[in-house]
Design a protein around this motif. Structure first.
Motif, PDB file in Angstrom:
ATOM      1  N   LEU A 276       0.799  -1.530  -0.281  1.00  0.00           N
ATOM      2  CA  LEU A 276       0.137  -0.536  -0.012  1.00  0.00           C
ATOM      3  C   LEU A 276       1.007   1.089   0.002  1.00  0.00           C
ATOM      4  O   LEU A 276       0.310   2.422  -1.289  1.00  0.00           O
ATOM      5  N   GLN A 277       1.859   1.732   0.737  1.00  0.00           N
ATOM      6  CA  GLN A 277       2.976   2.335   0.063  1.00  0.00           C
ATOM      7  C   GLN A 277       3.380   2.130  -0.357  1.00  0.00           C
ATOM      8  O   GLN A 277       3.895   3.991  -1.256  1.00  0.00           O
ATOM      9  N   PHE A 278       3.959   1.216  -1.450  1.00  0.00           N
ATOM     10  CA  PHE A 278       3.784   1.640  -2.647  1.00  0.00           C
ATOM     11  C   PHE A 278       3.508   2.262  -3.908  1.00  0.00           C
ATOM     12  O   PHE A 278       3.700   2.562  -4.847  1.00  0.00           O
ATOM     13  N   ARG A 279       1.851   1.894  -3.904  1.00  0.00           N
ATOM     14  CA  ARG A 279       0.616   2.610  -4.359  1.00  0.00           C
ATOM     15  C   ARG A 279       1.410   4.155  -4.163  1.00  0.00           C
ATOM     16  O   ARG A 279       1.621   5.340  -5.405  1.00  0.00           O
ATOM     17  N   GLN A 280       0.791   4.689  -2.794  1.00  0.00           N
ATOM     18  CA  GLN A 280       1.172   6.398  -2.411  1.00  0.00           C
ATOM     19  C   GLN A 280       2.639   6.617  -3.258  1.00  0.00           C
ATOM     20  O   GLN A 280       2.645   7.238  -4.155  1.00  0.00           O
ATOM     21  N   ASP A 281       4.204   6.124  -2.917  1.00  0.00           N
ATOM     22  CA  ASP A 281       5.430   6.435  -3.715  1.00  0.00           C
ATOM     23  C   ASP A 281       5.208   6.684  -5.398  1.00  0.00           C
ATOM     24  O   ASP A 281       5.429   7.489  -6.211  1.00  0.00           O
ATOM     25  N   LEU A 282       4.105   5.644  -5.437  1.00  0.00           N
ATOM     26  CA  LEU A 282       4.132   5.527  -6.890  1.00  0.00           C
ATOM     27  C   LEU A 282       2.741   7.052  -7.324  1.00  0.00           C
ATOM     28  O   LEU A 282       3.190   6.987  -8.559  1.00  0.00           O
ATOM     29  N   MET A 283       2.236   7.190  -6.896  1.00  0.00           N
ATOM     30  CA  MET A 283       1.173   8.127  -7.395  1.00  0.00           C
ATOM     31  C   MET A 283       1.984   9.351  -7.779  1.00  0.00           C
ATOM     32  O   MET A 283       1.682  10.227  -8.783  1.00  0.00           O
TER      33      MET A 283
END
Length: 449
Positions: free
Chosen positions: A246-253
């Motif tokens: 879920l943190q990866f998704r934030q970083d990719l945004m």
């Protein structure tokens, strides 16, 4: 003696060609004779697989004399329509479209007829049905609940990586990223130019099932996480692996277009088709849209691969539908509905269905080199299905309620209104509450996903 030998030879030949049923002269036309003039109704979505089926319908109607009426409605309205019909025991939709995440609800409520009623009936059962010819993950996930088959896979999706080969080559890349980490750290910085309005990646994330399934769940499994621990049946979003995803998704945004939380499938596909983003993860069924010069500028720049792998390996998205028979339809319409389902999902029609723009669930069709060449997305799609996760989303009756929770809080996470950890804790608590109330922890319900 010679006559006996000839009889045995002829029988053996019949069995070899088409099975016992063929020896007995089974044909669709003969099987449908008692139901000629019957009208049945099915829900179609405004998607390529249903448009492909519509092209084939006249052939079925000509052979059988059965009229198949179709109602094309948005996906967002489908479950509501079906549930209203079922709870009223109306029998309006004889052919029941069942999303993978509805199978537990529809089957456990007695809304679908177990298909063994039909495929064990020699008058209705095509001897060439060959249930083992379906990809096991699709028949198990889309059509089976508690070890009984309630539907045959019809509109079948694997999550794939679609990309603009020309944009990647211009940035110095000869192939797509193999891992999510590579996409984020190597590819994304070179492919993003906010001043030009160009971004590396788009992740469809609109609030609703798109947020919960295509965005939120997509980032859990590759990183080793899950919504529910398969062993304990406890909510699992606070595990280190789930939080990492879920943190990866934030970083990719930061490498996605502004307003990505308002992107649904059409917006993500169009962004790639018009050269606004370099890569998207999207369902395999959208290949035809991206390859169509009427809707896409990509042309020879269109590339397709499996979704990137994560620390837990290749764990791509899985989605799709089955067609089943309404338990509240009259017997003659049930039989007619089964004949249609059996035919449209058959191995005999698989190539026609694929060529018309559909995605068959039959293994044999994708072994054809001509199909592989004409539809290059099928090669990574098959690989994704062979390594897929049948519980990409839980299929139990409580999923729609849980999906709404994820849609709300998952959107708030992406917008920064709640931290990843706090949002995960909130979803965990609500999931636990829903599953407790449903009876999973006191033995009232089997722990099936």
């Amino acid at each position: 003696m010679k006559r006996l030998v000839a009889l045995v030879t002829a029988l053996t030949l019949c069995i070899t060609i088409g099975g016992i049923g063929a020896a007995q002269g089974w044909s669709l036309a003969e099987a449908a004779k008692p139901y000629a003039g019957t009208s049945i109704k099915a829900i179609f979505l405004d998607r390529p697989g249903y448009k492909a089926a519509a092209k084939l319908l006249p052939e079925f109607e000509k052979i059988t004399g059965i009229k198949v009426n179709t109602e094309v409605i948005p996906y967002e309205n489908t479950r509501e329509k079906i549930v209203l019909d079922m709870t009223a025991r109306g029998g309006e939709y004889d052919v029941v479209l069942t999303d993978v995440v509805w199978i537990g609800e529809f089957a456990s409520n007695g809304w679908l007829v177990p298909l063994e009623k039909f495929y064990n009936d020699p008058k209705l059962a095509d001897p060439a049905l060959n249930l083992k010819g379906f990809f096991p993950i699709l028949l198990d996930s889309f059509g089976t609940w508690d070890k009984k088959i309630y539907g045959l896979p019809f509109d079948n999706y694997a999550g794939l990586l679609f990309y603009n080969k020309c944009m990647l080559q211009k940035a110095g890349f000869s192939k797509p990223p193999a891992t999510w980490e590579e996409l984020l750290k190597v590819y994304a910085p070179k492919l993003t130019n906010p001043k030009a309005g160009v971004y590396a990646f788009a992740l469809q994330s609109r609030r609703g099932e798109t947020q919960s399934a295509d965005s939120f769940m997509r980032m859990l499994w590759p990183f080793g996480g899950s919504l529910i621990d398969p062993k304990t049946f406890e909510p699992n979003l606070l595990s280190p692996a789930s939080l990492r995803g879920l943190q990866f998704r934030q970083d990719l945004m930061k490498y996605m277009p502004p307003g990505i939380v308002d992107y649904d499938h059409n917006e993500a596909v169009n962004a790639l088709a018009q050269g606004k983003v370099a890569m998207i993860t999207e369902w395999s069924a959208f290949y035809t849209t991206l390859a169509d010069p009427k809707s896409s500028k990509l042309g020879n720049c269109l590339g397709v691969a499996t979704e990137p792998a994560g620390p837990a390996g290749l764990k791509g998205a899985l989605g799709g539908f089955s067609y089943g028979v309404n338990a509240f339809s009259p017997p003659e319409r049930q039989a007619a509905a089964y004949l249609f389902i059996q035919w449209i999902t058959s191995e005999a029609k698989a190539k026609d269905y694929v060529r018309a723009g559909g995605v068959s669930a039959r293994m044999s069709v994708y072994k054809d080199p001509a199909i592989q060449k004409a539809f290059p997305f099928t090669v990574p799609m098959v690989k994704a299905w062979e390594q897929g996760n049948p519980i990409f989303r839980p299929r139990f009756p409580e999923w729609p309620e849980i999906s709404e929770v994820i849609a709300q809080i998952g959107t708030e996470m992406m917008l920064g209104k709640v931290s990843v950890k706090d949002g995960a804790a909130q979803i965990n608590a609500k999931v636990k509450e829903i599953l407790t109330k449903a009876g999973y922890y006191d033995g009232k319900k089997p722990k099936l996903q």
